[in-house]
Design a protein around this motif. Structure first.
Motif, PDB file in Angstrom:
ATOM      1  N   VAL A 135      -4.671 -10.250 -13.612  1.00 53.54           N
ATOM      2  CA  VAL A 135      -4.118  -9.043 -12.904  1.00 53.54           C
ATOM      3  C   VAL A 135      -2.821  -9.173 -12.442  1.00 53.54           C
ATOM      4  O   VAL A 135      -2.607 -10.111 -11.484  1.00 53.54           O
ATOM      5  N   ASP A 136      -1.920  -8.276 -12.568  1.00 49.96           N
ATOM      6  CA  ASP A 136      -0.665  -8.052 -11.925  1.00 49.96           C
ATOM      7  C   ASP A 136      -0.735  -7.902 -10.603  1.00 49.96           C
ATOM      8  O   ASP A 136      -1.485  -6.728 -10.239  1.00 49.96           O
ATOM      9  N   SER A 137       0.103  -8.419  -9.657  1.00 50.83           N
ATOM     10  CA  SER A 137       0.205  -8.134  -8.343  1.00 50.83           C
ATOM     11  C   SER A 137       0.751  -6.840  -7.877  1.00 50.83           C
ATOM     12  O   SER A 137       1.486  -6.393  -8.672  1.00 50.83           O
ATOM     13  N   PRO A 138       0.362  -6.252  -7.106  1.00 49.92           N
ATOM     14  CA  PRO A 138       0.909  -4.978  -6.599  1.00 49.92           C
ATOM     15  C   PRO A 138       2.644  -5.229  -6.254  1.00 49.92           C
ATOM     16  O   PRO A 138       2.968  -6.237  -5.991  1.00 49.92           O
ATOM     17  N   ASP A 139       3.345  -4.078  -7.145  1.00 49.80           N
ATOM     18  CA  ASP A 139       4.879  -4.209  -6.866  1.00 49.80           C
ATOM     19  C   ASP A 139       5.449  -4.384  -5.428  1.00 49.80           C
ATOM     20  O   ASP A 139       5.019  -3.195  -4.752  1.00 49.80           O
ATOM     21  N   GLY A 140       6.138  -5.388  -5.175  1.00 54.76           N
ATOM     22  CA  GLY A 140       6.682  -5.570  -3.755  1.00 54.76           C
ATOM     23  C   GLY A 140       5.703  -6.163  -2.720  1.00 54.76           C
ATOM     24  O   GLY A 140       5.730  -6.166  -1.431  1.00 54.76           O
ATOM     25  N   LEU A 141       4.725  -6.815  -3.371  1.00 56.07           N
ATOM     26  CA  LEU A 141       3.762  -7.513  -2.509  1.00 56.07           C
ATOM     27  C   LEU A 141       4.403  -8.894  -1.770  1.00 56.07           C
ATOM     28  O   LEU A 141       4.062  -8.640  -0.251  1.00 56.07           O
ATOM     29  N   MET A 142       5.304  -9.271  -2.252  1.00 49.29           N
ATOM     30  CA  MET A 142       5.890 -10.623  -1.485  1.00 49.29           C
ATOM     31  C   MET A 142       7.284 -10.118  -0.905  1.00 49.29           C
ATOM     32  O   MET A 142       8.042 -11.187  -0.463  1.00 49.29           O
ATOM     33  N   LYS A 143       7.500  -8.845  -0.729  1.00 56.55           N
ATOM     34  CA  LYS A 143       8.797  -8.532  -0.095  1.00 56.55           C
ATOM     35  C   LYS A 143       8.763  -8.996   1.419  1.00 56.55           C
ATOM     36  O   LYS A 143       7.491  -8.684   1.972  1.00 56.55           O
ATOM     37  N   PRO A 144       9.761  -9.202   2.147  1.00 54.42           N
ATOM     38  CA  PRO A 144      11.064  -9.324   2.045  1.00 54.42           C
ATOM     39  C   PRO A 144      11.607 -10.528   1.282  1.00 54.42           C
ATOM     40  O   PRO A 144      12.823 -10.896   1.235  1.00 54.42           O
ATOM     41  N   TYR A 145      10.714 -11.704   0.859  1.00 50.40           N
ATOM     42  CA  TYR A 145      10.939 -12.926   0.587  1.00 50.40           C
ATOM     43  C   TYR A 145      11.563 -13.022  -1.036  1.00 50.40           C
ATOM     44  O   TYR A 145      12.185 -13.732  -1.144  1.00 50.40           O
ATOM     45  N   THR A 146      10.771 -12.241  -1.796  1.00 53.90           N
ATOM     46  CA  THR A 146      11.184 -12.165  -3.178  1.00 53.90           C
ATOM     47  C   THR A 146      10.692 -11.014  -4.000  1.00 53.90           C
ATOM     48  O   THR A 146       9.686 -10.318  -3.406  1.00 53.90           O
ATOM     49  N   ASN A 147      11.365 -10.422  -4.929  1.00 58.33           N
ATOM     50  CA  ASN A 147      10.938  -9.518  -5.743  1.00 58.33           C
ATOM     51  C   ASN A 147      10.132  -9.815  -6.874  1.00 58.33           C
ATOM     52  O   ASN A 147       9.366  -9.036  -7.593  1.00 58.33           O
ATOM     53  N   LEU A 148       9.495 -11.187  -7.078  1.00 55.71           N
ATOM     54  CA  LEU A 148       8.689 -11.545  -7.904  1.00 55.71           C
ATOM     55  C   LEU A 148       7.424 -10.996  -7.850  1.00 55.71           C
ATOM     56  O   LEU A 148       6.872 -10.899  -6.878  1.00 55.71           O
ATOM     57  N   ARG A 149       6.824 -10.657  -9.122  1.00 58.50           N
ATOM     58  CA  ARG A 149       5.510 -10.193  -9.029  1.00 58.50           C
ATOM     59  C   ARG A 149       4.641 -11.308  -9.812  1.00 58.50           C
ATOM     60  O   ARG A 149       4.665 -11.677 -11.131  1.00 58.50           O
ATOM     61  N   VAL A 150       3.811 -11.773  -8.835  1.00 62.48           N
ATOM     62  CA  VAL A 150       2.913 -12.843  -9.328  1.00 62.48           C
ATOM     63  C   VAL A 150       1.794 -12.400 -10.122  1.00 62.48           C
ATOM     64  O   VAL A 150       1.097 -11.500  -9.495  1.00 62.48           O
ATOM     65  N   PRO A 151       1.290 -13.241 -11.087  1.00 63.30           N
ATOM     66  CA  PRO A 151       0.105 -12.924 -11.626  1.00 63.30           C
ATOM     67  C   PRO A 151      -1.204 -13.595 -10.888  1.00 63.30           C
ATOM     68  O   PRO A 151      -0.972 -14.409 -10.089  1.00 63.30           O
ATOM     69  N   PHE A 152      -2.395 -12.851 -11.027  1.00 63.61           N
ATOM     70  CA  PHE A 152      -3.435 -13.467 -10.447  1.00 63.61           C
ATOM     71  C   PHE A 152      -4.462 -13.633 -11.630  1.00 63.61           C
ATOM     72  O   PHE A 152      -4.593 -13.072 -12.441  1.00 63.61           O
ATOM     73  N   PHE A 153      -5.169 -15.199 -11.644  1.00 60.88           N
ATOM     74  CA  PHE A 153      -6.160 -15.414 -12.594  1.00 60.88           C
ATOM     75  C   PHE A 153      -7.403 -15.078 -12.071  1.00 60.88           C
ATOM     76  O   PHE A 153      -7.864 -15.349 -10.893  1.00 60.88           O
TER      77      PHE A 153
END
Length: 399
Positions: A135-153
Motif C-alpha cells: 500500500v502506497d502512503s498518502p501523498d505528503g504524509l511525511m511532510k515537512p521532513y521529506t517528500n518521500l512516499r514510503v510503501p507499507f507492507f
C-alpha cells in the motif's frame, strides 16, 4: 527515547483509518504497535487489547498477536544472522513468529525492499509467510521532513499467489480499499486496489509509468516500448571537476532528483560529475526527441520512478539502463522534434511581440482577430493534451 516529530496530521489520519478498517473487518482481537520511529504514525490505532512498545523496548521474544503494526526507522541498517540488512527487514522477519495462525503484519517499508531481487522483502521472507499486500502512503504524509512516499507492507502467515496493491488517498476511500484487500477483489485503479503477480511489481511509480505506456501504445500503434539502455551506444560519467567530451546525438540526465534533461552539453552546470552522458544510437533514437519525451508528464514520471534511496534520491546506472521509454519510428521522432522547434520559434516571436507592445500598441482589428484565433487554436490543443494525459493516467476518485 526519540522526541516525536509531527508529520501531516490529516494524512496520518488516513493511515490510521485504514488500519482500523482492517481491525474491524478482520475482527482483530489483539494488536502490537511497534512505535520505533520518531514519527509515531500509529497513535490512532484502536483495539481493546493493544500493546505499544518504543524503540528502546524492542521486539518481544514471546507472545502472540492477530496484528502487528510497525512504525520503523527508514534507511537504518541492522544485522540478522551475521548479515547486514535493513532495520525494517529485520523487524518484520523477527515479528513473524509473534503472529497468531491467521495473523498479519502492517509495516512501513522502503522503496529498495520492493525490488524483485535478493535484496527485496519477498526474497527475505522464508516459508510460512508472504507479502499479501503493498500500500502506497498518502501523498505528503511525511511532510515537512521529506517528500518521500514510503510503501507499507502487508505480511500474512500464508502463501499468496497474488499481491494486493493499493494507494491510500483519503479517509472516504480507505475502508473500500481494506474491504477489497480482505475479499481479494481487483479494482480498476490503485485507489480501489488491484491484484497482480509479485514479479510484475517493483514500485508504485514504475507501475503507474507502465500503465501510461501501455495506454500510449494502444492510442498510437507505431509507438514501441524499449529499455533506454537498448537505445544507447554508451552511458558515461566523469569524476568531480572533470568534464565530458562532447559527443554527437547525446542526452544528459541528472543523477539526483528529476531536473530537466538536455541534449546540449552547453546547458550543463560546471560540475559534469552530477550527470550521465547517454550516447544515443543514431539508427534508433534522436537525442532531441528523448529530451522532449522526458520533458512530458509521462517522461517526468519515468524519471521520478528511477529514483532510489530514501531521503536523498538518486538514479543508479542499472535503473537508467532498465528505464522503459515509448518511442515512435525515427522518422516520426524527427517530425516531432521539428514541430517542437516550430513551437519554440512561435513562443520566441510572441515574446518579442509582447515586449514591443508597450511602445507599439495594436491599432488594427485584423491583428486582434489573428491573436484571438491563435488563442483559440492553442487553447484547444492544450485542452486536448490534458484530456489525453488524464485518460492515460486512468480513472481515480477525482477523474
Amino acid at each position: 527515547e526519540c522526541e516525536m516529530m509531527e508529520i501531516n496530521q490529516e494524512k496520518k489520519e488516513v493511515l490510521n483509518t485504514f488500519v482500523n478498517s482492517l481491525i474491524d473487518r478482520l475482527k482483530i482481537k489483539s494488536v502490537l504497535v511497534l512505535n520505533h520511529s520518531e514519527f509515531k504514525m500509529f497513535d490512532g490505532v484502536i483495539c481493546e487489547n493493544k500493546q505499544v512498545l518504543s524503540y528502546s523496548e524492542g521486539v518481544p521474544e514471546s507472545g502472540k498477536w492477530d496484528l502487528i503494526v510497525a512504525d520503523l526507522p527508514i534507511n537504518m541498517k541492522s544485522e540478522l544472522n551475521g548479515k547486514s540488512t535493513s532495520y525494517i527487514a529485520k523487524t518484520i522477519l523477527t515479528s513473524i513468529e509473534l503472529l497468531n495462525e491467521k495473523g498479519h503484519i502492517f509495516s512501513v517499508g522502503e522503496p529498495l525492499l520492493l525490488r524483485n531481487d535478493n535484496r527485496g522483502i519477498r526474497a527475505l521472507l522464508k516459508g510460512g509467510a508472504s507479502v499479501s499486500g503493498l500500500v502506497d502512503s498518502p501523498d505528503g504524509l511525511m511532510k515537512p521532513y521529506t517528500n518521500l512516499r514510503v510503501p507499507f507492507f502487508l505480511i500474512s502467515k500464508d502463501e499468496s499467489v497474488e499481491e494486493f496493491v493499493g494507494e491510500l488517498v483519503d479517509t472516504d476511500q480507505v475502508d473500500r480499499l481494506a474491504k477489497n484487500f480482505i475479499d481479494k477483489v481487483s479494482g480498476t485503479s490503485l485507489e480501489q486496489g488491484v491484484l497482480i503477480k509479485p514479479s510484475n511489481f517493483d514500485g508504485f511509480s514504475k507501475w503507474k509509468v507502465r500503465q501510461q505506456i501501455l495506454a500510449l501504445e494502444t492510442e498510437y500503434k507505431e509507438f514501441e516500448t524499449r529499455k533506454l539502455g537498448d537505445l544507447l551506444r554508451s552511458i558515461n560519467s566523469v569524476k568531480t571537476k572533470s568534464q565530458f567530451k562532447e559527443l554527437p546525438n547525446s542526452l544528459y540526465i541528472h543523477k539526483v532528483g528529476t531536473k530537466a534533461v538536455t541534449s546540449s552539453i552547453e546547458n550543463l552546470s560546471s560540475n559534469h560529475s552530477n550527470f550521465y552522458q547517454c550516447e544515443c544510437d543514431d539508427a534508433l533514437v534522436d537525442a532531441k526527441y528523448l529530451e522532449s519525451f522526458f520533458a512530458s508528464r509521462l517522461g517526468k514520471l519515468i524519471l521520478s520512478s528511477l529514483n532510489t534511496g530514501s531521503f536523498i534520491p538518486n538514479i543508479t546506472l542499472q535503473d537508467l539502463n532498465d528505464a522503459e521509454v515509448s518511442i515512435p519510428p525515427l522518422k516520426a521522432q524527427l517530425e516531432i522534434v521539428n514541430s517542437i522547434a516550430k513551437l519554440r520559434k512561435v513562443k520566441d516571436v510572441i515574446g518579442q511581440f509582447e515586449d514591443d507592445l508597450a511602445v507599439n500598441p495594436i491599432g488594427s482589428n485584423e491583428t486582434l482577430k489573428q491573436i484571438d484565433f491563435m488563442l483559440e487554436v492553442v487553447g484547444g490543443l492544450a485542452d486536448s493534451d490534458k484530456v489525453m494525459s488524464l485518460i492515460r493516467s486512468g480513472e481515480s476518485k477525482q477523474t
